[in-house]
Design a protein around this motif. Structure first.
Motif, PDB file in Angstrom:
ATOM      1  N   ARG A 161      14.870  -0.596  -2.131  1.00  0.00           N
ATOM      2  CA  ARG A 161      16.243  -0.754  -1.660  1.00  0.00           C
ATOM      3  C   ARG A 161      17.027  -1.764  -2.490  1.00  0.00           C
ATOM      4  O   ARG A 161      18.253  -1.786  -2.441  1.00  0.00           O
ATOM      5  CB  ARG A 161      16.241  -1.208  -0.194  1.00  0.00           C
ATOM      6  CG  ARG A 161      15.717  -0.158   0.784  1.00  0.00           C
ATOM      7  CD  ARG A 161      15.807  -0.656   2.220  1.00  0.00           C
ATOM      8  NE  ARG A 161      15.437   0.377   3.174  1.00  0.00           N
ATOM      9  CZ  ARG A 161      14.208   0.542   3.638  1.00  0.00           C
ATOM     10  NH1 ARG A 161      13.230  -0.255   3.235  1.00  0.00           N
ATOM     11  NH2 ARG A 161      13.949   1.504   4.505  1.00  0.00           N
ATOM     12  N   ASN A 162      16.314  -2.630  -3.226  1.00  0.00           N
ATOM     13  CA  ASN A 162      17.009  -3.699  -3.965  1.00  0.00           C
ATOM     14  C   ASN A 162      16.684  -3.735  -5.453  1.00  0.00           C
ATOM     15  O   ASN A 162      17.179  -4.596  -6.173  1.00  0.00           O
ATOM     16  CB  ASN A 162      16.693  -5.057  -3.345  1.00  0.00           C
ATOM     17  CG  ASN A 162      15.196  -5.338  -3.283  1.00  0.00           C
ATOM     18  OD1 ASN A 162      14.409  -4.732  -4.011  1.00  0.00           O
ATOM     19  ND2 ASN A 162      14.796  -6.239  -2.403  1.00  0.00           N
ATOM     20  N   GLY A 163      15.835  -2.833  -5.944  1.00  0.00           N
ATOM     21  CA  GLY A 163      15.479  -2.822  -7.352  1.00  0.00           C
ATOM     22  C   GLY A 163      14.431  -3.839  -7.734  1.00  0.00           C
ATOM     23  O   GLY A 163      14.075  -3.951  -8.914  1.00  0.00           O
ATOM     24  N   VAL A 164      13.913  -4.574  -6.752  1.00  0.00           N
ATOM     25  CA  VAL A 164      12.906  -5.613  -7.018  1.00  0.00           C
ATOM     26  C   VAL A 164      11.612  -5.317  -6.258  1.00  0.00           C
ATOM     27  O   VAL A 164      10.520  -5.335  -6.834  1.00  0.00           O
ATOM     28  CB  VAL A 164      13.445  -7.003  -6.631  1.00  0.00           C
ATOM     29  CG1 VAL A 164      12.367  -8.067  -6.842  1.00  0.00           C
ATOM     30  CG2 VAL A 164      14.697  -7.337  -7.435  1.00  0.00           C
ATOM     31  N   ASP A 165      11.734  -5.070  -4.979  1.00  0.00           N
ATOM     32  CA  ASP A 165      10.571  -4.821  -4.123  1.00  0.00           C
ATOM     33  C   ASP A 165      10.352  -3.320  -3.996  1.00  0.00           C
ATOM     34  O   ASP A 165      11.075  -2.631  -3.258  1.00  0.00           O
ATOM     35  CB  ASP A 165      10.789  -5.454  -2.746  1.00  0.00           C
ATOM     36  CG  ASP A 165      11.070  -6.943  -2.837  1.00  0.00           C
ATOM     37  OD1 ASP A 165      10.278  -7.632  -3.494  1.00  0.00           O
ATOM     38  OD2 ASP A 165      12.080  -7.398  -2.269  1.00  0.00           O
ATOM     39  N   PHE A 166       9.363  -2.806  -4.737  1.00  0.00           N
ATOM     40  CA  PHE A 166       9.099  -1.368  -4.760  1.00  0.00           C
ATOM     41  C   PHE A 166       7.892  -1.035  -3.887  1.00  0.00           C
ATOM     42  O   PHE A 166       6.915  -1.789  -3.834  1.00  0.00           O
ATOM     43  CB  PHE A 166       8.831  -0.893  -6.193  1.00  0.00           C
ATOM     44  CG  PHE A 166      10.064  -0.753  -7.027  1.00  0.00           C
ATOM     45  CD1 PHE A 166      10.763   0.438  -7.056  1.00  0.00           C
ATOM     46  CD2 PHE A 166      10.535  -1.822  -7.775  1.00  0.00           C
ATOM     47  CE1 PHE A 166      11.908   0.578  -7.823  1.00  0.00           C
ATOM     48  CE2 PHE A 166      11.675  -1.701  -8.552  1.00  0.00           C
ATOM     49  CZ  PHE A 166      12.367  -0.496  -8.574  1.00  0.00           C
ATOM     50  N   ASP A 167       7.981   0.114  -3.217  1.00  0.00           N
ATOM     51  CA  ASP A 167       6.885   0.623  -2.394  1.00  0.00           C
ATOM     52  C   ASP A 167       6.526   2.030  -2.849  1.00  0.00           C
ATOM     53  O   ASP A 167       7.410   2.830  -3.183  1.00  0.00           O
ATOM     54  CB  ASP A 167       7.280   0.655  -0.915  1.00  0.00           C
ATOM     55  CG  ASP A 167       7.544  -0.736  -0.356  1.00  0.00           C
ATOM     56  OD1 ASP A 167       6.679  -1.602  -0.539  1.00  0.00           O
ATOM     57  OD2 ASP A 167       8.617  -0.937   0.250  1.00  0.00           O
ATOM     58  N   PRO A 168       5.236   2.370  -2.867  1.00  0.00           N
ATOM     59  CA  PRO A 168       4.834   3.727  -3.262  1.00  0.00           C
ATOM     60  C   PRO A 168       5.264   4.749  -2.221  1.00  0.00           C
ATOM     61  O   PRO A 168       5.298   4.465  -1.017  1.00  0.00           O
ATOM     62  CB  PRO A 168       3.308   3.635  -3.353  1.00  0.00           C
ATOM     63  CG  PRO A 168       2.950   2.506  -2.437  1.00  0.00           C
ATOM     64  CD  PRO A 168       4.079   1.521  -2.520  1.00  0.00           C
ATOM     65  N   VAL A 169       5.613   5.957  -2.682  1.00  0.00           N
ATOM     66  CA  VAL A 169       6.024   7.041  -1.787  1.00  0.00           C
ATOM     67  C   VAL A 169       5.081   8.222  -1.981  1.00  0.00           C
ATOM     68  O   VAL A 169       4.515   8.431  -3.061  1.00  0.00           O
ATOM     69  CB  VAL A 169       7.488   7.451  -2.035  1.00  0.00           C
ATOM     70  CG1 VAL A 169       8.422   6.342  -1.575  1.00  0.00           C
ATOM     71  CG2 VAL A 169       7.744   7.782  -3.497  1.00  0.00           C
ATOM     72  N   THR A 170       4.928   8.998  -0.927  1.00  0.00           N
ATOM     73  CA  THR A 170       3.934  10.069  -0.888  1.00  0.00           C
ATOM     74  C   THR A 170       4.581  11.427  -1.105  1.00  0.00           C
ATOM     75  O   THR A 170       5.582  11.756  -0.459  1.00  0.00           O
ATOM     76  CB  THR A 170       3.203  10.069   0.460  1.00  0.00           C
ATOM     77  OG1 THR A 170       2.592   8.794   0.662  1.00  0.00           O
ATOM     78  CG2 THR A 170       2.133  11.145   0.501  1.00  0.00           C
ATOM     79  N   GLY A 171       4.021  12.218  -2.012  1.00  0.00           N
ATOM     80  CA  GLY A 171       4.489  13.571  -2.270  1.00  0.00           C
ATOM     81  C   GLY A 171       3.463  14.602  -1.844  1.00  0.00           C
ATOM     82  O   GLY A 171       2.367  14.269  -1.385  1.00  0.00           O
ATOM     83  N   ARG A 172       3.829  15.858  -2.020  1.00  0.00           N
ATOM     84  CA  ARG A 172       2.918  16.948  -1.665  1.00  0.00           C
ATOM     85  C   ARG A 172       1.687  16.993  -2.560  1.00  0.00           C
ATOM     86  O   ARG A 172       0.641  17.524  -2.179  1.00  0.00           O
ATOM     87  CB  ARG A 172       3.654  18.285  -1.745  1.00  0.00           C
ATOM     88  CG  ARG A 172       4.700  18.495  -0.665  1.00  0.00           C
ATOM     89  CD  ARG A 172       5.257  19.909  -0.720  1.00  0.00           C
ATOM     90  NE  ARG A 172       6.083  20.214   0.440  1.00  0.00           N
ATOM     91  CZ  ARG A 172       6.610  21.407   0.694  1.00  0.00           C
ATOM     92  NH1 ARG A 172       6.386  22.408  -0.145  1.00  0.00           N
ATOM     93  NH2 ARG A 172       7.346  21.616   1.766  1.00  0.00           N
ATOM     94  N   HIS A 173       1.801  16.454  -3.776  1.00  0.00           N
ATOM     95  CA  HIS A 173       0.716  16.580  -4.741  1.00  0.00           C
ATOM     96  C   HIS A 173       0.031  15.246  -5.040  1.00  0.00           C
ATOM     97  O   HIS A 173      -0.799  15.170  -5.940  1.00  0.00           O
ATOM     98  CB  HIS A 173       1.243  17.199  -6.039  1.00  0.00           C
ATOM     99  CG  HIS A 173       1.796  18.582  -5.866  1.00  0.00           C
ATOM    100  ND1 HIS A 173       0.994  19.697  -5.815  1.00  0.00           N
ATOM    101  CD2 HIS A 173       3.066  19.024  -5.693  1.00  0.00           C
ATOM    102  CE1 HIS A 173       1.753  20.769  -5.637  1.00  0.00           C
ATOM    103  NE2 HIS A 173       3.012  20.381  -5.563  1.00  0.00           N
TER     104      HIS A 173
END
Length: 556
Positions: free
Chosen positions: A423-435
């Motif tokens: 949300r801020n370009g600093v604190d990134f979180d992994p996201v889950t996809g279908r693959h």
């Protein structure tokens, strides 16, 4: 054996099984190496024996030939994919087909018109395709093999690729290479080799794992038999968003099989309450030869006031001469979202920072895709990133979806690609996809959603980013590698972020004035008139057809 039991149990009651038995010849060889099997059972009656060769007496007190290195195609190509040493576990024998077991299989295949085959091994949760003898050998039918592999592993999600790509090593003189590569002794056979089970199953799974492992292969067994003749299957036409009281659901049909046929029909059924009337639609398909495809559509009547973003599902039943052959689930989202950001790599990567780049090596559409290591393997001990510089404004959007087409080759269980959002370009979180799948923890971040192993066909990835609705959105791709076995890397193309306006009239909101706009569409000046109907202070917002806000007039 479990598949044989399943077929016999369902024949006459399951129309798909009945059709298969009535229109195919199926051959089962329960075990090709009986002597090696008995030797393991004798020396380790409780399981755990690791003897892989037969029991041929080689002399000098050595025994056995690795039967899966004894076939003639690329036999002895090098001493890496097989060994000339009789003591070695991968000893290839003194000559191609030196063993009675492989000679018997050669004769068996030569006497029959076999078109498809599965050669079962353990272990690795993989569906192995040719070529095994050399990493970079040209495979003419590579796309077809990957299509077969994807179709066979749809339910068990096994990794598809060559021995080097899936298991990390080369193998020459194998049964699958010979079945496909040799066309003088017999017809060409589209042969694949499932490697059954994971590291906890090993070569000797516990008794309670045997039936689950067998069940995980039922779809592959059924479909490889179907592929020996004509076999029509749905290719998903995604992304698919439709709206209106009547929609035309696009469906692409392809003959994955080995024969042409002209007696196909397709039927769409659904119990979804958003589909009204008789929820059955039927198509009559033209003659389709092997690898041929056609795009058609089912006409469906929909209920009113369907919420934007609702996913509507149904099943496509494919029939041949009145017999049901395959079932495919299809879906579409109601409402056409707005494209909030897109990237296809065709011009530049000015929107991004990092050390990934554009490449013409491969692409899903156009001339370019985006990759971590253009025209080379990725580096050892790499940590390369691609980060979106400016945020995507999601303040007025919901049902946000990230989509892109992707293909990749990574060292399995070690190297990885991960997609992050922030949300801020600093604190990134992994996201889950279908693959994606949970990281192994070896070098991959444990439990986090990563791309692992290889996927050589372009696949559509979908990642739900609705959690970022109402905020700015930054995206980031990260490749991580260890110190050995560098691979080709990760590619993506036609990336887009879509969403629906929160103020869409079909979503719950405050009452609005019944208005009229004239002329509409208009250019230059236009007039808006309406009545307030006693609902209190009224504001006016004007949007373009693309959903961009043009004017915000205050209340009154």
């Amino acid at each position: 054996i479990y598949f044989m039991y399943d077929l016999l149990d369902k024949y006459g009651s399951d129309p798909r099984v009945t059709y298969l038995i009535n229109h195919r010849e199926l051959y089962f060889i329960p075990i090709l190496n009986p002597d090696g099997y008995v030797f393991n059972a004798t020396t380790h009656p409780n399981g755990g024996g690791l003897w892989r060769k037969n029991r041929h007496a080689n002399g000098s007190s050595t025994f056995g030939v690795d039967l899966n290195r004894n076939y003639s195609f690329a036999w002895g190509h090098d001493n890496i994919g097989s060994s000339p040493d009789p003591n070695a576990a991968t000893f290839r024998g003194t000559a191609p087909f030196s063993e009675p077991e492989t000679m018997a299989l050669r004769q068996f295949c030569a006497q029959r018109d076999i078109r498809t085959a599965l050669n079962y091994h353990a272990w690795g949760n993989s569906m192995v395709i040719p070529w095994g003898y050399a990493r970079n050998a040209t495979l003419v039918d590579q796309e077809k093999f990957h299509r077969y592999g994807s179709m066979l592993t749809e339910s068990n999600e096994y990794l598809v690729g060559s021995p080097f790509q899936t298991l990390g090593y080369a193998a020459n003189g194998t049964s699958a290479d010979w079945m496909y590569g040799n066309v003088t002794d017999k017809p060409q056979i589209m042969a694949l080799s499932p490697e059954i089970g994971g590291p906890n199953d090993w070569f000797w799974p516990t008794a309670n794992r045997i039936i689950p492992l067998c069940k995980a292969q039922l779809q592959a067994n059924f479909r490889i038999a179907c592929l020996a003749g004509s076999c029509i299957k749905v290719k998903p036409e995604l992304p698919c968003e439709l709206e209106g009281s009547t929609v035309h659901l696009p469906v692409r049909f392809m003959n994955f099989g080995s024969e042409a046929d002209s007696n196909f029909t397709a039927r769409f059924t659904s119990s979804d309450p958003h589909i009204v009337g008789v929820p059955v639609a039927q198509l009559f398909l033209p003659t389709l030869g092997p690898d041929q495809e056609i795009l058609d559509s089912f006409s469906l009547a929909l209920a009113p006031n369907i919420p934007i973003g609702t996913v509507i599902r149904g099943v496509v039943h494919t029939f041949l001469r009145g017999n049901i052959v395959l079932l495919d689930t299809v879906e579409f989202s109601y409402g056409v979202p707005q494209v909030l950001f897109s990237e296809n790599g065709e011009s530049s990567l000015n929107n991004w920072t990092g050390n990934w780049a554009r490449t013409t090596e491969k692409s899903y559409s156009g001339n370019y895709s985006i990759t971590d290591s253009p025209f080379s393997l990725y580096a050892p001990n790499a940590s390369s990133t691609l980060t979106l510089q400016n945020p995507i404004d999601l303040s007025d959007y919901t049902e946000v979806m990230l989509r892109y087409h992707t293909t990749w080759e990574l060292q399995r269980n070690w190297d990885y690609v991960i997609v992050n959002a922030s949300r801020n370009g600093v604190d990134f979180d992994p996201v889950t996809g279908r693959h994606t799948q949970p990281g192994s923890g070896s070098h991959q971040p444990y439990g986090e959603p990563v791309y692992d192993g290889s996927e050589y066909a372009w696949v559509l990835e979908k990642i739900d980013l609705s959690a970022y609705s109402g905020h700015d959105l930054y995206l980031q791709f990260v490749l991580g590698s260890n110190s050995n076995q560098e691979r080709d890397g990760f590619y993506f193309d036609d990336l887009c972020v879509t969403g629906y306006k929160v103020l869409d009239s079909r979503k719950p909101q405050k009452p609005f004035v019944n208005m009229h706009l004239f002329p509409n569409p208009g250019e230059g000046h236009f007039q808006i008139s309406g009545m307030k109907d006693g609902i209190g202070p009224t504001s006016l917002q004007i949007f373009s057809l693309l959903g961009n806000k043009l004017r915000d007039l205050p209340a009154n």
